[in-house]
Design a protein around this motif. Sequence first.
Motif, mmCIF file in Angstrom:
data_model
loop_
_atom_site.group_PDB
_atom_site.id
_atom_site.type_symbol
_atom_site.label_atom_id
_atom_site.label_comp_id
_atom_site.label_asym_id
_atom_site.label_seq_id
_atom_site.Cartn_x
_atom_site.Cartn_y
_atom_site.Cartn_z
ATOM 1 N N GLU A 147 10.751 0.364 -4.988
ATOM 2 C CA GLU A 147 10.919 -0.393 -3.932
ATOM 3 C C GLU A 147 10.391 -1.763 -3.943
ATOM 4 O O GLU A 147 10.673 -2.727 -3.589
ATOM 5 C CB GLU A 147 10.698 0.351 -2.711
ATOM 6 N N ILE A 148 8.860 -1.758 -4.138
ATOM 7 C CA ILE A 148 7.962 -3.053 -4.181
ATOM 8 C C ILE A 148 8.714 -3.905 -5.120
ATOM 9 O O ILE A 148 9.010 -5.271 -5.194
ATOM 10 C CB ILE A 148 6.572 -2.449 -4.542
ATOM 11 N N GLU A 149 8.789 -3.452 -6.471
ATOM 12 C CA GLU A 149 9.453 -4.109 -7.676
ATOM 13 C C GLU A 149 10.760 -4.838 -7.138
ATOM 14 O O GLU A 149 10.902 -5.937 -7.333
ATOM 15 C CB GLU A 149 9.664 -3.391 -8.712
ATOM 16 N N SER A 150 11.536 -4.019 -6.832
ATOM 17 C CA SER A 150 12.890 -4.514 -6.108
ATOM 18 C C SER A 150 12.939 -5.719 -4.952
ATOM 19 O O SER A 150 13.221 -6.969 -5.313
ATOM 20 C CB SER A 150 13.703 -3.553 -5.516
ATOM 21 N N ASN A 151 11.799 -5.498 -4.197
ATOM 22 C CA ASN A 151 11.841 -6.640 -3.257
ATOM 23 C C ASN A 151 10.946 -7.854 -3.944
ATOM 24 O O ASN A 151 11.242 -9.124 -3.409
ATOM 25 C CB ASN A 151 10.707 -6.035 -2.086
ATOM 26 N N MET A 195 2.618 -7.150 1.356
ATOM 27 C CA MET A 195 2.207 -6.022 1.158
ATOM 28 C C MET A 195 0.727 -5.787 1.917
ATOM 29 O O MET A 195 -0.131 -6.634 1.694
ATOM 30 C CB MET A 195 2.087 -5.523 -0.277
ATOM 31 N N HIS A 196 0.917 -4.587 2.810
ATOM 32 C CA HIS A 196 -0.482 -4.386 3.399
ATOM 33 C C HIS A 196 -0.768 -2.810 3.422
ATOM 34 O O HIS A 196 0.031 -2.211 3.444
ATOM 35 C CB HIS A 196 -0.652 -5.175 4.748
ATOM 36 N N ASP A 197 -2.205 -2.467 3.519
ATOM 37 C CA ASP A 197 -2.374 -1.055 3.767
ATOM 38 C C ASP A 197 -1.965 -0.334 5.071
ATOM 39 O O ASP A 197 -1.864 -0.986 6.041
ATOM 40 C CB ASP A 197 -3.943 -0.853 3.586
ATOM 41 N N SER A 198 -1.798 0.855 5.234
ATOM 42 C CA SER A 198 -1.251 1.394 6.532
ATOM 43 C C SER A 198 -2.472 1.840 7.172
ATOM 44 O O SER A 198 -2.626 1.916 8.379
ATOM 45 C CB SER A 198 -0.473 2.591 6.252
ATOM 46 N N ASP A 199 -3.829 2.287 6.355
ATOM 47 C CA ASP A 199 -5.015 2.540 6.863
ATOM 48 C C ASP A 199 -4.964 3.954 7.728
ATOM 49 O O ASP A 199 -5.604 4.210 8.497
ATOM 50 C CB ASP A 199 -5.607 1.386 7.859
ATOM 51 N N LYS A 200 -3.903 4.650 7.368
ATOM 52 C CA LYS A 200 -3.505 6.066 8.172
ATOM 53 C C LYS A 200 -4.359 6.864 7.682
ATOM 54 O O LYS A 200 -4.643 6.994 6.558
ATOM 55 C CB LYS A 200 -2.168 6.472 8.022
ATOM 56 N N LEU A 201 -4.897 8.067 8.377
ATOM 57 C CA LEU A 201 -5.694 9.224 8.208
ATOM 58 C C LEU A 201 -5.048 10.226 7.782
ATOM 59 O O LEU A 201 -5.465 11.426 7.546
ATOM 60 C CB LEU A 201 -6.800 9.385 9.224
ATOM 61 N N HIS A 202 -3.680 10.180 8.161
ATOM 62 C CA HIS A 202 -2.723 11.306 7.911
ATOM 63 C C HIS A 202 -1.185 10.680 7.863
ATOM 64 O O HIS A 202 -0.840 9.751 9.011
ATOM 65 C CB HIS A 202 -2.858 12.331 9.417
ATOM 66 N N PRO A 203 -0.524 11.358 7.139
ATOM 67 C CA PRO A 203 1.257 10.727 7.045
ATOM 68 C C PRO A 203 1.783 10.639 8.582
ATOM 69 O O PRO A 203 2.641 9.738 8.434
ATOM 70 C CB PRO A 203 1.691 11.785 6.182
ATOM 71 N N GLU A 204 1.338 11.320 9.371
ATOM 72 C CA GLU A 204 1.949 11.588 10.587
ATOM 73 C C GLU A 204 1.391 10.331 11.717
ATOM 74 O O GLU A 204 2.173 10.195 12.820
ATOM 75 C CB GLU A 204 2.137 12.820 11.195
ATOM 76 N N ASP A 205 0.161 9.834 11.143
ATOM 77 C CA ASP A 205 -0.278 8.912 12.341
ATOM 78 C C ASP A 205 0.555 7.692 12.493
ATOM 79 O O ASP A 205 1.381 7.216 11.603
ATOM 80 C CB ASP A 205 -1.644 8.272 11.718
ATOM 81 N N ALA A 206 0.627 7.143 13.629
ATOM 82 C CA ALA A 206 1.255 6.123 13.918
ATOM 83 C C ALA A 206 0.364 4.622 13.507
ATOM 84 O O ALA A 206 -0.741 4.713 13.228
ATOM 85 C CB ALA A 206 1.268 5.725 15.569
ATOM 86 N N LEU A 207 1.118 3.670 13.020
ATOM 87 C CA LEU A 207 0.137 2.334 12.598
ATOM 88 C C LEU A 207 -0.524 1.770 13.740
ATOM 89 O O LEU A 207 -0.257 1.688 14.911
ATOM 90 C CB LEU A 207 1.231 1.207 12.028
ATOM 91 N N LYS A 228 5.949 -5.241 3.057
ATOM 92 C CA LYS A 228 5.882 -3.670 2.827
ATOM 93 C C LYS A 228 4.563 -3.225 3.372
ATOM 94 O O LYS A 228 3.532 -3.644 2.847
ATOM 95 C CB LYS A 228 5.885 -3.787 1.323
ATOM 96 N N THR A 229 4.922 -2.105 4.027
ATOM 97 C CA THR A 229 3.619 -1.481 4.522
ATOM 98 C C THR A 229 3.410 -0.363 3.481
ATOM 99 O O THR A 229 4.611 0.523 3.049
ATOM 100 C CB THR A 229 3.497 -0.828 5.934
ATOM 101 N N LEU A 230 2.267 -0.246 2.740
ATOM 102 C CA LEU A 230 1.980 0.985 2.024
ATOM 103 C C LEU A 230 2.130 2.364 2.724
ATOM 104 O O LEU A 230 1.678 2.364 3.869
ATOM 105 C CB LEU A 230 0.675 0.788 1.305
ATOM 106 N N MET A 231 2.826 3.358 1.998
ATOM 107 C CA MET A 231 2.869 4.694 2.609
ATOM 108 C C MET A 231 1.677 5.422 2.565
ATOM 109 O O MET A 231 1.225 6.191 3.596
ATOM 110 C CB MET A 231 4.037 5.584 1.941
#
Length: 149
Positions: A140-144, A1-13, A32-35
């Motif tokens: 989803e994280i719990e299931s994984n 699991m890792h952070d996305s570090d996005k500034l906006h939901p539409e930003d690319a990783l 898993k990339t955090l939303m």
Amino acid sequence: MHDSDKLHPEDALEAVHVNIIRYCEENTVSCKTLMKREIENYILDAHIQDCSAINIEVKDAFATLSPQQKDYYDYKIGFKKKPANESLLFNSMSDDVIEQLTPGFGKGVSEGAFSSDGRLQYTNVAMNQRCSNMLSEFQEIESNIKKML
């Protein structure tokens, strides 16, 4: 699991995160990339309001943010590295709110939030009040995790 570090939901990783995903896929490692921006963005509002290290003006400014703004605000360092005006998500905020939130909550903001006692606050109701997709992402994280055990 890792952070996305996005500034906006539409930003690319950023490339570093794409490389993490690629590496995991190539090595059949579950990933898993955090939303949201970072793990701190999953802290419930109640924890922020209860945190004695955060002054009331900052708490009041934080309370004015929309759920989506809370998802991409940098809880630890605020707008010190990336000013609010660099993201369309924050450009509607007043100068006063930006000023209060610029320093962030500090590195200790997550202390207690994910502790044994703090985790008790994370009920289905509390997570759905914070944002509608938080509970489904946690499930989803719990299931994984269960698949790996």
